[in-house]
Design a protein around this motif. Structure first.
Motif: not given
Length: 92
Positions: A53-58
């Motif tokens: 999982i990768k967190d994608m920023p706003e």
């Protein structure tokens, strides 16, 4: 492109299983990868690759129809990194 049905057929033939048994196994593998992703855990399949999982920023984006700037909410993305053996097979 390989469909789930084609993968099931191949596993059933290779492992001398019924299609129903092979489908249950394939479905279970995909379910386990999805469950691990829900908890943020990485799934490593040696010789094949890693799902993580990768967190994608706003971020800001542009509506192509109107040209208006909009904000895209932060989200999570499931990424796959192939193992060296898979990369070598693709490029060898």
């Amino acid at each position: 492109m390989a469909t789930t049905a084609e993968i099931v057929d191949k596993i059933a033939a290779d492992q001398n299983l019924t299609k129903a048994q092979a489908k249950a196994i394939v479905d279970s593998v995909f379910k386990q990868i999805a469950e691990a992703a829900k908890t943020g855990a990485e799934t490593n399949i040696p010789g094949f690759g890693k799902f993580k999982i990768k967190d994608m920023p706003e971020r800001e984006a542009r509506n192509p129809a109107s040209g208006a700037t909009i904000k895209v909410a932060a989200s999570k993305k499931l990424s796959f990194t192939p193992a060296k053996a898979v990369k070598d097979a693709l490029n060898g």
